[in-house]
Motif scaffolding. Structure first.
Motif, mmCIF file in Angstrom:
data_model
loop_
_atom_site.group_PDB
_atom_site.id
_atom_site.type_symbol
_atom_site.label_atom_id
_atom_site.label_comp_id
_atom_site.label_asym_id
_atom_site.label_seq_id
_atom_site.Cartn_x
_atom_site.Cartn_y
_atom_site.Cartn_z
ATOM 1 N N ALA A 300 -16.158 -23.754 34.620
ATOM 2 C CA ALA A 300 -17.601 -23.706 34.896
ATOM 3 C C ALA A 300 -18.339 -24.790 34.124
ATOM 4 C CB ALA A 300 -18.148 -22.330 34.547
ATOM 5 N N GLN A 301 -17.927 -24.996 32.873
ATOM 6 C CA GLN A 301 -18.563 -26.050 32.077
ATOM 7 C C GLN A 301 -18.356 -27.415 32.712
ATOM 8 O OE1 GLN A 301 -18.390 -26.147 27.617
ATOM 9 N NE2 GLN A 301 -17.146 -27.970 27.974
ATOM 10 N N LYS A 302 -17.133 -27.687 33.173
ATOM 11 C CA LYS A 302 -16.815 -28.979 33.790
ATOM 12 C C LYS A 302 -17.633 -29.177 35.070
ATOM 13 C CE LYS A 302 -12.829 -31.654 35.487
ATOM 14 N NZ LYS A 302 -13.227 -31.831 36.894
ATOM 15 N N ILE A 303 -17.699 -28.129 35.911
ATOM 16 C CA ILE A 303 -18.454 -28.250 37.162
ATOM 17 C C ILE A 303 -19.943 -28.462 36.873
ATOM 18 C CG2 ILE A 303 -19.172 -27.030 39.258
ATOM 19 C CD1 ILE A 303 -16.433 -25.553 39.132
ATOM 20 N N ALA A 304 -20.486 -27.667 35.943
ATOM 21 C CA ALA A 304 -21.910 -27.765 35.628
ATOM 22 C C ALA A 304 -22.259 -29.149 35.098
ATOM 23 C CB ALA A 304 -22.298 -26.692 34.613
ATOM 24 N N LEU A 305 -21.450 -29.671 34.206
ATOM 25 C CA LEU A 305 -21.731 -30.995 33.642
ATOM 26 C C LEU A 305 -21.618 -32.085 34.697
ATOM 27 C CD1 LEU A 305 -19.981 -30.701 30.158
ATOM 28 C CD2 LEU A 305 -22.440 -30.813 30.615
ATOM 29 N N GLU A 306 -20.662 -31.959 35.594
ATOM 30 C CA GLU A 306 -20.541 -32.941 36.680
ATOM 31 C C GLU A 306 -21.771 -32.903 37.584
ATOM 32 O OE1 GLU A 306 -16.861 -31.962 38.549
ATOM 33 O OE2 GLU A 306 -15.623 -33.081 37.100
ATOM 34 N N LEU A 307 -22.230 -31.686 37.908
ATOM 35 C CA LEU A 307 -23.427 -31.554 38.745
ATOM 36 C C LEU A 307 -24.656 -32.137 38.063
ATOM 37 C CD1 LEU A 307 -22.936 -27.898 40.047
ATOM 38 C CD2 LEU A 307 -22.878 -29.976 41.440
ATOM 39 N N LEU A 308 -24.809 -31.835 36.779
ATOM 40 C CA LEU A 308 -25.982 -32.319 36.047
ATOM 41 C C LEU A 308 -25.925 -33.830 35.861
ATOM 42 C CD1 LEU A 308 -26.270 -29.472 33.393
ATOM 43 C CD2 LEU A 308 -27.812 -29.882 35.318
ATOM 44 N N ASP A 309 -24.735 -34.342 35.612
ATOM 45 C CA ASP A 309 -24.618 -35.791 35.437
ATOM 46 C C ASP A 309 -24.895 -36.518 36.746
ATOM 47 O OD1 ASP A 309 -24.012 -37.895 33.518
ATOM 48 O OD2 ASP A 309 -22.273 -38.318 34.784
ATOM 49 N N GLN A 310 -24.428 -35.957 37.848
ATOM 50 C CA GLN A 310 -24.731 -36.553 39.154
ATOM 51 C C GLN A 310 -26.234 -36.486 39.436
ATOM 52 O OE1 GLN A 310 -22.527 -34.840 42.415
ATOM 53 N NE2 GLN A 310 -23.638 -35.992 43.971
ATOM 54 N N ALA A 311 -26.857 -35.363 39.091
ATOM 55 C CA ALA A 311 -28.306 -35.231 39.274
ATOM 56 C C ALA A 311 -29.055 -36.241 38.421
ATOM 57 C CB ALA A 311 -28.741 -33.811 38.921
ATOM 58 N N ARG A 312 -28.565 -36.488 37.217
ATOM 59 C CA ARG A 312 -29.204 -37.496 36.353
ATOM 60 C C ARG A 312 -29.114 -38.880 36.984
ATOM 61 N NH1 ARG A 312 -27.381 -41.174 33.068
ATOM 62 N NH2 ARG A 312 -25.250 -40.422 33.295
ATOM 63 N N GLU A 313 -27.957 -39.196 37.542
ATOM 64 C CA GLU A 313 -27.777 -40.519 38.150
ATOM 65 C C GLU A 313 -28.613 -40.677 39.411
ATOM 66 O OE1 GLU A 313 -23.655 -41.123 38.803
ATOM 67 O OE2 GLU A 313 -23.163 -41.330 36.661
ATOM 68 N N GLU A 314 -28.834 -39.586 40.139
ATOM 69 C CA GLU A 314 -29.614 -39.681 41.371
ATOM 70 C C GLU A 314 -31.097 -39.889 41.117
ATOM 71 O OE1 GLU A 314 -28.793 -36.498 44.066
ATOM 72 O OE2 GLU A 314 -26.618 -36.833 44.007
ATOM 73 N N ASN A 315 -31.530 -39.609 39.883
ATOM 74 C CA ASN A 315 -32.847 -40.068 39.401
ATOM 75 C C ASN A 315 -34.032 -39.260 39.913
ATOM 76 O OD1 ASN A 315 -33.934 -41.934 37.583
ATOM 77 N ND2 ASN A 315 -34.746 -43.196 39.238
ATOM 78 N N CYS A 316 -33.835 -38.414 40.918
ATOM 79 C CA CYS A 316 -34.979 -37.680 41.475
ATOM 80 C C CYS A 316 -35.165 -36.314 40.824
ATOM 81 C CB CYS A 316 -34.816 -37.511 42.975
ATOM 82 S SG CYS A 316 -33.363 -36.557 43.457
ATOM 83 N N TYR A 317 -34.223 -35.905 39.979
ATOM 84 C CA TYR A 317 -34.279 -34.571 39.380
ATOM 85 C C TYR A 317 -34.969 -34.564 38.013
ATOM 86 C CZ TYR A 317 -30.973 -33.347 43.054
ATOM 87 O OH TYR A 317 -30.363 -33.144 44.269
ATOM 88 N N GLY A 318 -35.397 -35.697 37.547
ATOM 89 C CA GLY A 318 -36.148 -35.766 36.300
ATOM 90 C C GLY A 318 -35.324 -35.588 35.052
ATOM 91 N N ILE A 319 -34.010 -35.763 35.138
ATOM 92 C CA ILE A 319 -33.161 -35.632 33.945
ATOM 93 C C ILE A 319 -33.116 -36.986 33.232
ATOM 94 C CG2 ILE A 319 -30.845 -35.165 33.088
ATOM 95 C CD1 ILE A 319 -30.447 -33.284 35.459
ATOM 96 N N GLU A 320 -33.668 -37.021 32.043
ATOM 97 C CA GLU A 320 -33.636 -38.255 31.246
ATOM 98 C C GLU A 320 -32.321 -38.387 30.494
ATOM 99 O OE1 GLU A 320 -37.239 -39.916 29.250
ATOM 100 O OE2 GLU A 320 -36.169 -39.243 27.442
ATOM 101 N N SER A 321 -31.868 -37.284 29.880
ATOM 102 C CA SER A 321 -30.636 -37.310 29.088
ATOM 103 C C SER A 321 -29.956 -35.955 29.162
ATOM 104 C CB SER A 321 -30.937 -37.618 27.614
ATOM 105 O OG SER A 321 -31.610 -38.846 27.454
ATOM 106 N N ILE A 322 -28.642 -35.970 29.016
ATOM 107 C CA ILE A 322 -27.879 -34.760 28.768
ATOM 108 C C ILE A 322 -27.332 -34.882 27.354
ATOM 109 C CG2 ILE A 322 -25.922 -33.330 29.468
ATOM 110 C CD1 ILE A 322 -26.278 -34.530 32.303
ATOM 111 N N PHE A 323 -27.874 -34.089 26.442
ATOM 112 C CA PHE A 323 -27.507 -34.190 25.034
ATOM 113 C C PHE A 323 -26.220 -33.426 24.776
ATOM 114 C CE2 PHE A 323 -32.285 -34.554 24.065
ATOM 115 C CZ PHE A 323 -32.230 -35.941 24.078
ATOM 116 N N THR A 324 -25.298 -34.067 24.080
ATOM 117 C CA THR A 324 -24.069 -33.423 23.629
ATOM 118 C C THR A 324 -24.252 -32.963 22.189
ATOM 119 O OG1 THR A 324 -23.126 -35.491 22.840
ATOM 120 C CG2 THR A 324 -22.732 -34.940 25.151
ATOM 121 N N ARG A 325 -23.187 -32.382 21.633
ATOM 122 C CA ARG A 325 -23.308 -31.800 20.299
ATOM 123 C C ARG A 325 -23.703 -32.836 19.243
ATOM 124 N NH1 ARG A 325 -25.400 -27.558 18.717
ATOM 125 N NH2 ARG A 325 -26.195 -28.744 16.963
#
Length: 435
Positions: A300-325
């Motif tokens: 689930a973690q792998k799928i969620a991060l892939e989805l969020l990273d793709q959303a970040r790259e698509e630029n329309c979802y307003g994701i500026e950064s995905i912060f890691t630990r």
């Protein structure tokens, strides 16, 4: 150790919610705040903590440590699938995992008052009307009495309750100010903690600029004047220090983003036997969000991060950064979280899973602003004024942090309060201090 030369018997802390650097030009010209500035130290460069949410920051104010130590990481504990209006908040002192400065003040036999101060339910505050809300079938009055100071709360309600209209502004802040004025005159607390909310609500409702903001700032200055007059009437002016501090700024939002809809569309949120369940879930925090993943569910973690990273790259979802630990360590975020999502300016995250992923608020005729964003966002600091007889006049402080408030309170009152991440702002005093 704190210096006896600079000790004062009374401190009035006014949390001026959402009082940020962009409000300074107007607010600093108002008659009462300008008096405090003339007789005090000030800055518009107060750096907050992450995420920049009111309860996270107010827990920081009174502990002097970052959220990874005090334990209040959001306004709300994690409550998946519970509607926002039905969610519990971090209302109680027990939610703070470290000592507070008001605990230390009361241990010294000094008196503390709290008026709608966040995270203060059942706290060691002598005169306490906590900020707490009835949810579901609860009774508001009973909830305050159970978690605050019953006799004090009843007395204030009998005297001033008729001026309040539920939680509607400006009446709520007017009520809180009346309670503070009465408490100063009749109780003379050594530490008074007051939370005033109108400016924050005005920004949320209609954006960060406009006549509604100007009017809120003008009303706030009138409240400051009432409190200053009360201090003079109580005969404690020479022994009182005022601290007026903003907890965060706000940014205008056009797009609300519901990332849980994205997770639901890919099976990470699902219905089973009529009950909603989750493998990964985004807990929105306005300009930020936490990613929760079921413990041990690496898929689930792998799928969620892939989805969020793709959303970040698509630029329309307003994701500026995905912060890691590593990023979160630098931001002093609780170690139980491995990932957070930072929004771009103009975007904000919310929890619902049954809305469209992206909602254009302007298309719906909605003006809105919010906070929660990283304290490192540009032009996103808040304001601070510390004023009193022993404070340098018109002293510009420069960069400070919200972690500095508690050790500064302790220093002024002459009590030891060790183990803070922040520092006492001893440069504010007319007499130099050596620690």
């Amino acid at each position: 150790m704190s210096s006896k030369a600079n000790q004062k018997k009374h401190i009035i802390v006014i949390s001026y919610d959402a009082f940020s650097e962009d409000n300074w030009e107007m607010a600093s010209k108002q008659p009462n705040l300008s008096k405090l500035i003339k007789n005090g130290a000030y800055t518009t460069k107060v750096k907050s903590v992450y995420p920049t949410l009111t309860y996270v920051i107010h827990a920081t104010y009174v502990t002097g440590v970052y959220p990874n130590k005090h334990g209040v990481y959001h306004n709300n504990p994690f409550q998946p699938f519970v509607a926002e209006e039905d969610q519990s908040w971090h209302w109680f002192r027990r939610d703070i995992k470290v000592p507070t400065v008001y605990d230390e003040v009361t241990k010294r036999g000094m008196r503390v008052a709290g008026i709608l101060w966040p995270v203060s339910g059942k706290a060691s505050i002598n005169y306490n009307i906590p900020e707490i809300k009835a949810i579901k079938n609860e009774n508001q009055a009973i909830k305050i009495l159970k978690n605050g100071s019953p006799i004090f709360s009843i007395g204030m309600e009998l005297k001033y309750g008729r001026y309040r209209k539920g939680i509607e502004q400006p009446y709520l802040d007017d009520f809180s100010t009346m309670c503070a004025v009465d408490t100063i005159k009749h109780k003379k607390p050594n530490l008074l903690l007051l939370h005033l909310i109108e400016l924050d609500e005005a920004k949320h409702a209609l954006g960060t600029k406009g006549q509604h903001i100007d009017q809120a700032i003008q009303r706030m200055d009138k409240r400051l004047g009432d409190i200053m007059d009360a201090v003079e009437d109580a005969g404690i002016k020479e022994n009182t220090t005022f601290i007026v501090v903003g907890d965060h700024g706000q940014l205008n939002v056009r797009y609300k983003v519901y990332l849980n809809r994205l997770l639901k569309d890919h099976g990470l949120i699902y219905e089973e036997n009529g009950e909603m369940k989750w493998r990964a879930y985004v807990q929105g925090a306005g300009g930020a969000a936490y990613l929760h993943v079921k413990e041990g569910d690496l898929e689930a973690q792998k799928i969620a991060l892939e989805l969020l990273d793709q959303a970040r790259e698509e630029n329309c979802y307003g994701i500026e950064s995905i912060f890691t630990r590593n990023d979160l360590d630098a931001l002093h975020v609780d170690t139980k979280f491995h990932y957070m999502i930072e929004a771009k300016e103009g975007y904000a995250f919310a929890d619902a899973y049954d809305e469209p992923i992206i909602v254009d608020l302007h298309e719906r005729g909605i003006k809105y602003a919010t906070h929660g964003y990283s304290p490192n966002k540009p032009n996103y600091t808040s304001a601070l004024v510390i004023s009193g007889e022993d404070i340098k006049n018109e002293c510009e402080l420069g960069d400070v942090e919200v972690i500095d408030i508690a050790p500064t309170i302790a220093n002024i009152l002459g009590i030891d309060f060790p183990n803070c991440d922040g520092r006492a702002l001893t440069e504010i005093f007319k007499i130099s201090v050596k620690l």
